[in-house]
Design an enzyme around this catalytic site. Structure first.
Site, mmCIF file in Angstrom:
data_model
loop_
_atom_site.group_PDB
_atom_site.id
_atom_site.type_symbol
_atom_site.label_atom_id
_atom_site.label_comp_id
_atom_site.label_asym_id
_atom_site.label_seq_id
_atom_site.Cartn_x
_atom_site.Cartn_y
_atom_site.Cartn_z
ATOM 1 N N CYS A 59 0.854 -1.193 0.000
ATOM 2 C CA CYS A 59 0.000 0.000 0.000
ATOM 3 C C CYS A 59 0.896 1.252 0.000
ATOM 4 C CB CYS A 59 -0.905 -0.008 1.225
ATOM 5 S SG CYS A 59 -1.724 -1.605 1.471
ATOM 6 N N CYS A 99 -10.104 0.512 19.148
ATOM 7 C CA CYS A 99 -9.806 -0.070 17.828
ATOM 8 C C CYS A 99 -8.368 -0.580 17.799
ATOM 9 C CB CYS A 99 -9.960 0.978 16.736
ATOM 10 S SG CYS A 99 -11.559 1.774 16.746
ATOM 11 N N CYS A 130 -13.142 -2.952 18.160
ATOM 12 C CA CYS A 130 -12.987 -2.894 16.709
ATOM 13 C C CYS A 130 -11.613 -3.463 16.399
ATOM 14 C CB CYS A 130 -13.097 -1.450 16.223
ATOM 15 S SG CYS A 130 -12.837 -1.287 14.442
HETATM 16 FE FE1 SF4 Z 1 -1.443 -2.092 3.687
HETATM 17 FE FE2 SF4 Z 1 -2.565 -2.490 6.140
HETATM 18 FE FE3 SF4 Z 1 -0.184 -3.539 5.518
HETATM 19 FE FE4 SF4 Z 1 -0.379 -0.925 5.796
HETATM 20 S S1 SF4 Z 1 -0.696 -2.424 7.392
HETATM 21 S S2 SF4 Z 1 0.757 -2.017 4.178
HETATM 22 S S3 SF4 Z 1 -2.447 -0.567 5.003
HETATM 23 S S4 SF4 Z 1 -2.134 -4.014 4.552
#
Ligand code: SF4
Ligand code: SAM
Ligand code: DTB
Length: 351
Positions: A59, A99, A130
């Protein structure tokens, strides 16, 4: 009655709302908000990273991805005792939901026993729970449901069209599959995304449509402004116009009238005025506490004074009724603040 529960929104219809004259848009969003929620309240959640960094996903916004060098210190899964202690602290500062996030592509089956124990322990403190742990199988989802997990955060992040510019190690369908599993097992869904990653207005419309065709709508919709982290490919992403950000919040409010819209990451860099516009647009939930998962959040003292200034309720009653107590809390937060700290939006941070 302006609110209408619909699951067949088209991108064109959503774009028309996004592009309404701004004051009309705000008026409509606030009207929908008041039809469905108390006018002057925000819900307070607290966040904890229970496993930090070294995530195999790519990401492009994320400081926790192992693909980028962000200088973030990795941490193994925290102990049960540490998590419960942090949950107690969150309850003390007025959070009603706790969370917990893990930098995983997905949890391993062997992690689930521990997660189940944590859910039970946090619930025993009287907090809503959460979790955000990445993709889930149907069996894992069933176990979390059985443990009584209240919410699961799983973001679509952006439009299906823009998605491959941001993440290549999983696809949109993977995200939707986990969301379906959560619905099958009656876990409430917290699903939203990030703005300011270089996407267009058409992407905003298409992203919002993806959320609004989930039937029933996600109970909670976090709208994050990108936190630009050094070392990630998006560290120099161009700023999104704050008015365009507010347009997305307002449109989410209108097309998902019963969902709680959460003003999530990015508040630290927002002015008080921008946050106020977001509340006007129908956001009614925030993360409270100086840290999000790994990046700084707007500090408590700044949030306390902003909410107080706006007459918004959200913190424990005594913070509003007892000036002296508020003063003591401010003092505690600022304790240790000294000259090598800088003040940013009323928050003291180490340089
Ligand atoms: Fe992606 Fe979540 Fe991993 Fe960050 S923690 S790289 S947002 S999957
Ligand atoms: N690994 C899990 C996942 O991706 O679902 C859970 C943790 S992940 C950090 C939770 C969410 O945080 C992401 O879906 C993303 O929307 C948000 N996020 C991560 N980094 C961010 C950043 N730099 N700015 C804004 N939001 C961010
Ligand atoms: C969400 O949509 N925003 C929160 C929560 N879900 C887990 C996380 C924001 C993380 C921001 C980057 C960080 O602190 O690591």
């Amino acid at each position: 009655m302006v609110s209408e529960l619909r699951y067949d929104w088209t991108v064109g219809e959503i774009r028309e709302i996004l592009e309404m004259p701004f004051l009309d848009l705000m008026y409509r969003a606030q009207t929908v908000h008041r039809e469905n929620f108390p006018a002057n309240e925000v819900q307070i959640s607290s966040l904890l990273s229970i496993k930090t960094g070294a995530c195999p996903e790519d990401c492009k916004y994320c400081p926790q991805s192992a693909h980028y060098s962000t200088g973030l210190e990795k941490e193994r899964l925290l102990s049960y005792e540490t998590i419960i202690e942090k949950a107690k602290q969150a309850r003390k500062i007025g959070a009603t939901r706790f969370c917990m996030g893990a930098a995983w592509r997905n949890p391993k089956d062997r992690d689930i026993d521990f997660i189940v124990r944590v859910i039970r322990g946090v619930k025993e403190l009287g907090l809503e729970t959460c979790m955000t742990l990445g993709m889930l199988t149907d069996e894992q989802t069933a176990r979390l449901a059985e443990a009584g997990l209240d919410y699961y955060n799983h973001n679509l992040d952006t439009s299906p069209e823009f998605y491959e510019n941001i993440i290549t190690t999983r696809n949109y369908e993977d995200r939707l599959n986990t969301i379906s599993a959560l619905r099958r097992h009656n876990i409430k869904i917290c699903c939203g995304g990030i703005l300011g990653m270089g996407e267009s207005r058409e992407d905003h419309a298409s992203f919002l449509r993806q959320l609004a065709i989930i039937n029933p709508h996600p109970e909670s919709v976090p709208i994050n402004m990108l936190v630009k982290v050094k070392g990630t490919p998006l560290e120099n992403a161009p700023d999104l116009d704050p008015i365009d950000f507010i347009r997305v919040v307002a449109t989410a409010r209108i097309i998902m009238p019963k969902s709680v819209i959460r003003l999530s990451a990015g508040r630290e860099k927002m002015s008080d005025e921008m946050q106020t516009l977001a509340f006007m647009a129908g956001a009614s939930s925030i993360f409270y506490g100086t840290k999000l998962l790994t990046t700084p959040n707007s500090c408590e003292s700044r949030d306390d004074s902003l909410l107080k200034k706006l007459g918004i309720r959200g913190l424990p009653a005594e913070m509003y009724s007892d000036e002296e107590e508020l003063g003591i809390i401010f003092e505690k937060i600022h304790e240790g603040a000294h000259e090598d700290q800088e003040e940013h939006h009323g928050c003291f941070r180490l340089e």
